[in-house]
Design a protein around this motif. Structure first.
Motif, PDB file in Angstrom:
ATOM      1  N   MET A   1       0.860  -1.176   0.000  1.00  0.00           N
ATOM      2  CA  MET A   1       0.000   0.000   0.000  1.00  0.00           C
ATOM      3  C   MET A   1       0.898   1.229   0.000  1.00  0.00           C
ATOM      4  O   MET A   1       1.553   1.512   0.986  1.00  0.00           O
ATOM      5  N   ALA A   2       0.937   1.966  -1.084  1.00  0.00           N
ATOM      6  CA  ALA A   2       1.689   3.216  -1.103  1.00  0.00           C
ATOM      7  C   ALA A   2       0.807   4.318  -0.525  1.00  0.00           C
ATOM      8  O   ALA A   2       0.957   4.682   0.621  1.00  0.00           O
ATOM      9  N   VAL A   3      -0.130   4.834  -1.305  1.00  0.00           N
ATOM     10  CA  VAL A   3      -1.091   5.811  -0.810  1.00  0.00           C
ATOM     11  C   VAL A   3      -2.481   5.278  -1.111  1.00  0.00           C
ATOM     12  O   VAL A   3      -2.766   4.846  -2.230  1.00  0.00           O
ATOM     13  N   ARG A   4      -3.331   5.328  -0.104  1.00  0.00           N
ATOM     14  CA  ARG A   4      -4.714   4.871  -0.248  1.00  0.00           C
ATOM     15  C   ARG A   4      -5.625   5.928   0.354  1.00  0.00           C
ATOM     16  O   ARG A   4      -5.356   6.415   1.449  1.00  0.00           O
ATOM     17  N   ILE A   5      -6.684   6.283  -0.373  1.00  0.00           N
ATOM     18  CA  ILE A   5      -7.637   7.273   0.103  1.00  0.00           C
ATOM     19  C   ILE A   5      -8.990   6.591   0.274  1.00  0.00           C
ATOM     20  O   ILE A   5      -9.476   5.914  -0.644  1.00  0.00           O
ATOM     21  N   VAL A   6      -9.570   6.761   1.473  1.00  0.00           N
ATOM     22  CA  VAL A   6     -10.838   6.117   1.804  1.00  0.00           C
ATOM     23  C   VAL A   6     -11.759   7.163   2.421  1.00  0.00           C
ATOM     24  O   VAL A   6     -11.304   8.009   3.201  1.00  0.00           O
ATOM     25  N   GLU A   7     -13.045   7.088   2.088  1.00  0.00           N
ATOM     26  CA  GLU A   7     -14.036   7.901   2.775  1.00  0.00           C
ATOM     27  C   GLU A   7     -14.882   6.987   3.639  1.00  0.00           C
ATOM     28  O   GLU A   7     -15.329   5.940   3.181  1.00  0.00           O
ATOM     29  N   THR A   8     -15.054   7.374   4.902  1.00  0.00           N
ATOM     30  CA  THR A   8     -15.897   6.602   5.812  1.00  0.00           C
ATOM     31  C   THR A   8     -17.123   7.444   6.158  1.00  0.00           C
ATOM     32  O   THR A   8     -17.097   8.666   6.064  1.00  0.00           O
ATOM     33  N   SER A   9     -18.184   6.762   6.551  1.00  0.00           N
ATOM     34  CA  SER A   9     -19.425   7.483   6.853  1.00  0.00           C
ATOM     35  C   SER A   9     -19.916   7.194   8.264  1.00  0.00           C
ATOM     36  O   SER A   9     -21.103   7.264   8.533  1.00  0.00           O
TER      37      SER A   9
ATOM     38  N   VAL B   1       3.684   4.214   8.604  1.00  0.00           N
ATOM     39  CA  VAL B   1       2.497   4.730   7.937  1.00  0.00           C
ATOM     40  C   VAL B   1       2.197   6.126   8.497  1.00  0.00           C
ATOM     41  O   VAL B   1       2.352   6.355   9.691  1.00  0.00           O
ATOM     42  N   VAL B   2       1.758   7.019   7.615  1.00  0.00           N
ATOM     43  CA  VAL B   2       1.242   8.315   8.025  1.00  0.00           C
ATOM     44  C   VAL B   2      -0.227   8.349   7.612  1.00  0.00           C
ATOM     45  O   VAL B   2      -0.560   8.114   6.450  1.00  0.00           O
ATOM     46  N   VAL B   3      -1.097   8.609   8.588  1.00  0.00           N
ATOM     47  CA  VAL B   3      -2.535   8.655   8.342  1.00  0.00           C
ATOM     48  C   VAL B   3      -2.999  10.091   8.536  1.00  0.00           C
ATOM     49  O   VAL B   3      -2.682  10.713   9.544  1.00  0.00           O
ATOM     50  N   SER B   4      -3.749  10.601   7.569  1.00  0.00           N
ATOM     51  CA  SER B   4      -4.317  11.948   7.665  1.00  0.00           C
ATOM     52  C   SER B   4      -5.830  11.831   7.560  1.00  0.00           C
ATOM     53  O   SER B   4      -6.347  11.225   6.621  1.00  0.00           O
ATOM     54  N   LEU B   5      -6.525  12.400   8.550  1.00  0.00           N
ATOM     55  CA  LEU B   5      -7.985  12.360   8.576  1.00  0.00           C
ATOM     56  C   LEU B   5      -8.540  13.763   8.392  1.00  0.00           C
ATOM     57  O   LEU B   5      -8.025  14.716   8.975  1.00  0.00           O
ATOM     58  N   GLU B   6      -9.587  13.859   7.606  1.00  0.00           N
ATOM     59  CA  GLU B   6     -10.249  15.137   7.364  1.00  0.00           C
ATOM     60  C   GLU B   6     -11.741  14.963   7.585  1.00  0.00           C
ATOM     61  O   GLU B   6     -12.354  14.035   7.047  1.00  0.00           O
ATOM     62  N   HIS B   7     -12.314  15.836   8.370  1.00  0.00           N
ATOM     63  CA  HIS B   7     -13.747  15.794   8.664  1.00  0.00           C
ATOM     64  C   HIS B   7     -14.487  16.398   7.477  1.00  0.00           C
ATOM     65  O   HIS B   7     -14.199  17.516   7.067  1.00  0.00           O
ATOM     66  N   LEU B   8     -15.445  15.645   6.899  1.00  0.00           N
ATOM     67  CA  LEU B   8     -16.191  16.111   5.729  1.00  0.00           C
ATOM     68  C   LEU B   8     -17.607  16.557   6.072  1.00  0.00           C
ATOM     69  O   LEU B   8     -18.396  16.830   5.183  1.00  0.00           O
ATOM     70  N   GLY B   9     -17.929  16.600   7.345  1.00  0.00           N
ATOM     71  CA  GLY B   9     -19.277  16.962   7.762  1.00  0.00           C
ATOM     72  C   GLY B   9     -20.044  15.742   8.214  1.00  0.00           C
ATOM     73  O   GLY B   9     -19.844  14.645   7.691  1.00  0.00           O
ATOM     74  N   HIS B  10     -20.918  15.958   9.179  1.00  0.00           N
ATOM     75  CA  HIS B  10     -21.680  14.869   9.794  1.00  0.00           C
ATOM     76  C   HIS B  10     -20.707  13.786  10.257  1.00  0.00           C
ATOM     77  O   HIS B  10     -19.741  14.086  10.925  1.00  0.00           O
ATOM     78  N   ASP B  11     -20.920  12.550   9.874  1.00  0.00           N
ATOM     79  CA  ASP B  11     -20.044  11.449  10.298  1.00  0.00           C
ATOM     80  C   ASP B  11     -19.047  11.041   9.218  1.00  0.00           C
ATOM     81  O   ASP B  11     -18.376  10.025   9.355  1.00  0.00           O
TER      82      ASP B  11
ATOM     83  N   LEU C   1      -4.081   7.113   3.821  1.00  0.00           N
ATOM     84  CA  LEU C   1      -3.067   6.244   4.428  1.00  0.00           C
ATOM     85  C   LEU C   1      -1.863   6.236   3.494  1.00  0.00           C
ATOM     86  O   LEU C   1      -1.995   5.859   2.334  1.00  0.00           O
ATOM     87  N   ASP C   2      -0.729   6.671   4.013  1.00  0.00           N
ATOM     88  CA  ASP C   2       0.493   6.753   3.196  1.00  0.00           C
ATOM     89  C   ASP C   2       1.564   5.869   3.822  1.00  0.00           C
ATOM     90  O   ASP C   2       2.118   6.180   4.871  1.00  0.00           O
ATOM     91  N   ALA C   3       1.823   4.759   3.162  1.00  0.00           N
ATOM     92  CA  ALA C   3       2.856   3.826   3.625  1.00  0.00           C
ATOM     93  C   ALA C   3       4.078   3.946   2.732  1.00  0.00           C
ATOM     94  O   ALA C   3       4.820   2.983   2.574  1.00  0.00           O
ATOM     95  N   GLY C   4       4.265   5.127   2.178  1.00  0.00           N
ATOM     96  CA  GLY C   4       5.373   5.373   1.260  1.00  0.00           C
ATOM     97  C   GLY C   4       6.653   5.325   1.926  1.00  0.00           C
ATOM     98  O   GLY C   4       7.671   4.905   1.731  1.00  0.00           O
TER      99      GLY C   4
END
Length: 141
Positions: free
Chosen positions: A1-9, A122-132, A138-141
């Motif tokens: 996993m190099a860079v992976r972008i996921v949206e959670t709800s 790994v470096v993980v960056s989280l951003e709040h997109l509103g509501h939940d 996830l950057d495992a570079g």
């Protein structure tokens, strides 16, 4: 996993992503977790810690710098450096009990340029997109 972008709800999806992340970690690994207040950093760490075998409640260490939990075959460390401007004014070796061999460490609010935190797996960056909803990189570079 190099860079992976996921949206959670929701919190459950964020915890599940943390659990998924945990399956690729081993003793000695360091994970830096970045994001604004309320972005879900502790929720993600909680999911990872439970997947690693932690049975104690996983809570934010904001007022104590760090927590250590027994897990299967390792120790899981959870640090929150939000209240620190830098380590130069702190006790030398402040992080030694939390980061290093035999431990998997998750560090919220990592200090930029801090040598003790270099070499993160790994470096993980989280951003709040509103509501939940959250956007998690996830950057495992």
């Amino acid at each position: 996993m190099a860079v992976r972008i996921v949206e959670t709800s929701g919190a459950q999806e964020t915890e599940s992503l943390g659990a998924e992340l945990a399956h690729g970690l081993a003793a000695g690994d360091l994970v830096l977790v970045r994001g604004d207040l309320g972005a879900g950093k502790t929720t993600l760490v909680r999911g990872a810690a439970v997947a690693l075998g932690v049975s104690d409640p996983v809570t934010s260490p904001s007022f104590s710098i760090g927590h250590r939990y027994r897990a299967r075959g390792t120790t899981v460390s959870h640090l929150d450096l939000y209240r620190l401007a830098g380590l130069e004014q702190e006790e030398p070796g402040l992080l030694e009990d939390y980061v290093g061999d035999g431990q998997i460490a998750f560090v919220e609010w990592p200090l930029e340029g801090e040598r003790a935190l270099s070499g993160a797996r790994v470096v993980v960056s989280l951003e709040h997109l509103g509501h939940d909803r959250r956007r998690i990189v996830l950057d495992a570079g």
